[in-house]
Design a protein around this motif. Structure first.
Motif, PDB file in Angstrom:
ATOM      1  N   VAL A   3      -0.418  -5.182   6.868  1.00 34.37           N
ATOM      2  CA  VAL A   3       0.860  -5.261   6.165  1.00 34.37           C
ATOM      3  C   VAL A   3       0.944  -6.598   5.445  1.00 34.37           C
ATOM      4  O   VAL A   3       0.780  -7.664   6.060  1.00 34.37           O
ATOM      5  CB  VAL A   3       2.044  -5.115   7.138  1.00 34.37           C
ATOM      6  N   ASP A  52       3.651  -8.671   3.434  1.00 33.47           N
ATOM      7  CA  ASP A  52       5.102  -8.630   3.270  1.00 33.47           C
ATOM      8  C   ASP A  52       5.599  -9.972   2.741  1.00 33.47           C
ATOM      9  O   ASP A  52       5.208 -11.038   3.224  1.00 33.47           O
ATOM     10  CB  ASP A  52       5.749  -8.324   4.628  1.00 33.47           C
ATOM     11  N   ASN A  53       6.454  -9.902   1.700  1.00 30.71           N
ATOM     12  CA  ASN A  53       7.146 -11.083   1.203  1.00 30.71           C
ATOM     13  C   ASN A  53       6.176 -12.118   0.637  1.00 30.71           C
ATOM     14  O   ASN A  53       6.287 -13.321   0.896  1.00 30.71           O
ATOM     15  CB  ASN A  53       8.011 -11.697   2.320  1.00 30.71           C
ATOM     16  N   LYS A  79      -0.085  -1.678   3.644  1.00 27.93           N
ATOM     17  CA  LYS A  79       1.245  -1.725   3.067  1.00 27.93           C
ATOM     18  C   LYS A  79       1.437  -3.042   2.331  1.00 27.93           C
ATOM     19  O   LYS A  79       1.124  -4.110   2.866  1.00 27.93           O
ATOM     20  CB  LYS A  79       2.316  -1.599   4.156  1.00 27.93           C
ATOM     21  N   LEU A 123       4.635  -4.929   0.727  1.00 26.72           N
ATOM     22  CA  LEU A 123       6.081  -4.795   0.791  1.00 26.72           C
ATOM     23  C   LEU A 123       6.773  -6.038   0.254  1.00 26.72           C
ATOM     24  O   LEU A 123       6.313  -7.163   0.475  1.00 26.72           O
ATOM     25  CB  LEU A 123       6.533  -4.574   2.246  1.00 26.72           C
ATOM     26  N   ASN A 124       7.872  -5.853  -0.453  1.00 26.88           N
ATOM     27  CA  ASN A 124       8.805  -6.944  -0.792  1.00 26.88           C
ATOM     28  C   ASN A 124       8.101  -8.139  -1.421  1.00 26.88           C
ATOM     29  O   ASN A 124       8.422  -9.294  -1.127  1.00 26.88           O
ATOM     30  CB  ASN A 124       9.537  -7.400   0.487  1.00 26.88           C
ATOM     31  N   SER A 125       7.155  -7.881  -2.301  1.00 17.64           N
ATOM     32  CA  SER A 125       6.331  -8.958  -2.852  1.00 17.64           C
ATOM     33  C   SER A 125       6.440  -9.017  -4.367  1.00 17.64           C
ATOM     34  O   SER A 125       6.822  -8.040  -5.026  1.00 17.64           O
ATOM     35  CB  SER A 125       4.866  -8.756  -2.434  1.00 17.64           C
ATOM     36  N   ASP A 127       5.928  -0.848  -1.720  1.00 11.58           N
ATOM     37  CA  ASP A 127       7.361  -0.587  -1.638  1.00 11.58           C
ATOM     38  C   ASP A 127       8.140  -1.872  -1.943  1.00 11.58           C
ATOM     39  O   ASP A 127       7.869  -2.934  -1.373  1.00 11.58           O
ATOM     40  CB  ASP A 127       7.717  -0.089  -0.230  1.00 11.58           C
ATOM     41  N   ASN A 128       9.095  -1.749  -2.868  1.00 10.27           N
ATOM     42  CA  ASN A 128      10.026  -2.832  -3.178  1.00 10.27           C
ATOM     43  C   ASN A 128       9.302  -4.086  -3.674  1.00 10.27           C
ATOM     44  O   ASN A 128       9.567  -5.208  -3.238  1.00 10.27           O
ATOM     45  CB  ASN A 128      10.891  -3.172  -1.963  1.00 10.27           C
ATOM     46  N   CYS A 129       8.396  -3.877  -4.617  1.00 12.94           N
ATOM     47  CA  CYS A 129       7.651  -4.991  -5.211  1.00 12.94           C
ATOM     48  C   CYS A 129       8.028  -5.173  -6.678  1.00 12.94           C
ATOM     49  O   CYS A 129       8.537  -4.254  -7.324  1.00 12.94           O
ATOM     50  CB  CYS A 129       6.146  -4.752  -5.077  1.00 12.94           C
ATOM     51  N   SER A 157       9.972  -0.018  -7.016  1.00 13.11           N
ATOM     52  CA  SER A 157       9.333  -1.212  -7.573  1.00 13.11           C
ATOM     53  C   SER A 157       9.645  -1.367  -9.057  1.00 13.11           C
ATOM     54  O   SER A 157      10.021  -0.402  -9.736  1.00 13.11           O
ATOM     55  CB  SER A 157       7.820  -1.151  -7.332  1.00 13.11           C
TER      56      SER A 157
END
Length: 370
Positions: A14, A16-17, A39, A41-43, A63-65, A96
């Protein structure tokens, strides 16, 4: 300022961020085992030169990039691919945002699914906003099949002449673009053969693909098909095509196995159909500056949208589009998820009239953008 920001192998990692910036090859490269299950995520990735995010193999998630190509930085990026699913299946990209600066040297590929000799199937792209790349949504190569782009907003990034919408290329087949909004770009849909896929199937532009329940507004041309050995058995059903400069520009063989049905085409300035022999039925052609194509059960009436000036193409009460379509098992819900038909017949356009249905926010871009 590295060649790679992240170069990953193995499985089930993962990320993330993360903030990844100014990489001369890849921002984030995900490889690993056949069923990687990584995964991202949020990057945020800024200026990955070859590709900002590239996924190999299967069952990965983005997801959410946010991904940017912006040559105002000190590093003069030439971002080619923003998010690339390469030789991979069963991946998901969702929630995204992608932006290409108008000053970028490369017009770029937004979210691209490429086979390059390896089966690339059952990928899902959903709830994203792609702003500026010429190939916003790409299904390319004959190995790319059974993938879905759903609820994608495509806009021009301030560079209409170099921004594009949905692309089917080099024999891509059985793919679906649904519930999308393509606004203010050069071409809404593009079929082409680039020569990258030299298989017999790859010499075709694309076949057995579907574009349904989508809105195309203020594009230079709705559909271009200009390279390859033809396109067949594609379906364009229940779309709203509004205020575009040209309806179509078709040079390759685009025969009657391609179906154009239950659509609204309004306020279009011209058409350059060329070799198109599409099968047209149950459409509304209204106030276009070209003759209505030959077909059956066409009408020509004011659609009575709720508020087209603010991008709301839902049908108002009493709209003559209601119950005028042909029922089809290929489209059983509308862009809002309402079942079709609601009345005695299927409605025309991307939205089925539903009394008391919800009102959208004034600006759909805000909803789609991260």
């Amino acid at each position: 300022d590295y060649e790679y920001g992240v170069d990953s192998e193995g499985m089930e990692t993962v990320y993330d961020n993360l903030l990844v910036k100014d990489c001369s090859s890849y921002g984030i490269m995900i490889k690993g085992e056949v069923n990687s299950k990584h995964k991202v995520l949020n990057s945020v990735v800024l200026n990955g030169d070859v590709s900002s995010i590239r996924l190999f193999y299967n069952y990965n998630l983005v997801d959410n990039c946010e991904v940017y190509g912006d040559d105002h930085s000190s590093y003069q990026a030439n971002t080619d691919y923003y998010i690339s699913l390469y030789q991979s299946s069963f991946n998901t990209v969702r929630n995204s945002y992608i932006h290409r600066s108008p000053k970028m040297r490369h017009t770029g590929h937004g979210i691209s699914i490429k086979g390059s000799g390896v089966r690339s199937e059952y990928n899902l792209l959903e709830d994203c906003h792609i702003d500026g790349p010429r190939g916003a949504i790409e299904f390319r190569h004959s190995e790319v099949r059974y993938s879905v782009a759903r609820s994608i907003l495509v806009t021009s990034g301030g560079d209409k002449s170099n921004a594009g919408g949905i692309k089917f290329q080099d024999g891509a087949s059985y793919n679906t673009a649904e519930n999308c909004v393509v606004r203010g770009v050069n071409h809404g849909i593009l079929f082409k053969n680039s020569g990258e896929d030299r298989s017999p199937t790859g010499r075709k532009a694309g076949f057995k693909n579907k574009v349904i329940n989508s809105v195309f507004e203020d594009c230079s041309v709705w559909l271009i098909a200009d390279e390859g050995q033809g396109a067949h058995d594609n379906s364009f059903i229940n779309n709203t095509i509004y205020n575009n400069q040209s309806f179509s520009k078709i040079i390759i063989d685009f025969n009657s196995t391609n179906v154009f049905m239950n659509n609204i085409v309004a306020f279009t300035q011209r058409d350059e159909r060329g070799r198109s022999k599409m099968s047209y039925s149950h459409n509304n052609f209204f106030k276009n500056n070209f003759p209505t194509p030959n077909g059956s059960n066409h009408i020509s009436k004011e659609p009575d949208f709720r508020n087209p000036g603010k991008g709301d193409f839902r049908l108002d009460k009493g709209s003559p589009m209601i119950d005028q379509g042909k029922s089809t098992s290929l489209v059983v819900v509308d862009k809002d998820g309402n079942s079709r038909p609601q009345g005695g017949g299927q409605d025309l356009g991307a939205f089925e009239y539903e009394d008391g249905s919800k009102t959208p926010p004034e600006n759909e871009e805000v909803k789609a953008k991260v």
